[in-house]
Design a protein around this motif. Structure first.
Motif, short mmCIF file in Angstrom:
data_model
loop_
_atom_site.label_atom_id
_atom_site.label_comp_id
_atom_site.label_asym_id
_atom_site.label_seq_id
_atom_site.Cartn_x
_atom_site.Cartn_y
_atom_site.Cartn_z
N GLU A 6 0.55 -1.07 -0.12
CA GLU A 6 0.08 -0.18 0.35
C GLU A 6 0.85 1.20 -0.36
O GLU A 6 2.40 1.38 0.50
CB GLU A 6 -0.50 0.03 1.38
CG GLU A 6 -1.51 -1.48 2.04
CD GLU A 6 -1.21 -1.90 2.27
OE1 GLU A 6 -1.70 -2.85 3.69
OE2 GLU A 6 -0.26 -1.72 2.09
N CYS A 22 -2.45 0.71 -4.03
CA CYS A 22 -1.94 -0.90 -3.67
C CYS A 22 -1.26 -1.49 -4.66
O CYS A 22 -2.70 -2.06 -5.79
CB CYS A 22 -3.51 -1.65 -2.64
SG CYS A 22 -3.09 -3.67 -2.44
N TRP A 36 -10.45 -3.26 0.71
CA TRP A 36 -9.63 -2.30 1.73
C TRP A 36 -10.04 -2.71 2.68
O TRP A 36 -11.26 -2.67 3.10
CB TRP A 36 -9.73 -0.68 1.30
CG TRP A 36 -8.32 0.08 -0.39
CD1 TRP A 36 -9.12 -0.60 -0.89
CD2 TRP A 36 -7.32 -0.18 -0.14
NE1 TRP A 36 -8.07 0.07 -1.93
CE2 TRP A 36 -6.75 0.31 -0.90
CE3 TRP A 36 -6.64 0.26 1.30
CZ2 TRP A 36 -5.58 0.55 -1.31
CZ3 TRP A 36 -5.24 0.80 0.44
CH2 TRP A 36 -4.92 0.88 -0.43
N ARG A 71 -9.92 -0.38 -9.84
CA ARG A 71 -8.46 -1.06 -9.95
C ARG A 71 -8.59 -0.52 -11.56
O ARG A 71 -9.02 -0.46 -12.33
CB ARG A 71 -8.86 -2.07 -9.76
CG ARG A 71 -10.21 -3.34 -11.26
CD ARG A 71 -10.75 -4.37 -10.07
NE ARG A 71 -9.39 -5.00 -10.23
CZ ARG A 71 -9.30 -6.21 -9.54
NH1 ARG A 71 -10.44 -6.98 -9.26
NH2 ARG A 71 -8.12 -7.14 -9.91
N CYS A 95 -4.74 -2.99 2.38
CA CYS A 95 -5.34 -3.66 1.49
C CYS A 95 -4.91 -4.97 1.06
O CYS A 95 -4.20 -5.92 2.23
CB CYS A 95 -4.03 -3.08 0.35
SG CYS A 95 -4.50 -4.14 -1.92
#
Length: 116
Positions: A6, A22, A36, A71, A95
């Motif tokens: 992270e 992350c 998370w 993401r 993470c």
């Protein structure tokens, strides 16, 4: 083996914002369930946001509308955008990634402190 690292966190005033990143190593990131979690002193670790391989997201009620998980499979990175932070968001944020076999990989965590 997947390594999760992270970055981000720190001290922020209530009402402000933070953004975490992350990075997960390996070629299987796109297939990982990513999340998370946070742990405040004296409490159990709780999952606050998650994102599936097909980018479906889930949030706990306490952060809905304020936090956004996303993401980037090309960069092997998952993000957590925290807006309108509150003192109760103070915690160590972790993470994690989970593969299809149920193996979990956790980062070392990063401290977030929200001052009132």
């Amino acid at each position: 083996q997947v390594q999760v690292v992270e970055s981000g966190g720190g001290l922020v005033q209530a009402g402000g914002f933070l953004r975490f990143s992350c990075v997960a190593s390996g070629r299987t990131f796109r297939n990982l369930f990513m999340a998370w979690a946070r742990q405040a002193p004296g409490t159990q670790r709780e999952l606050v946001a998650s994102i599936t391989r097909d980018a479906s997201t889930h949030y706990i009620e306490a952060v809905k509308g304020r936090f956004t998980i996303s993401r980037d499979n090309l960069e092997n990175t998952v993000y957590l955008q925290m807006n309108s932070v509150k003192p109760e968001d103070t915690a160590v944020y972790y993470c994690s990634g989970r593969n299809w076999a149920g193996d979990e990989y956790w980062g070392r965590g990063t401290q977030v402190t929200v001052s009132s």
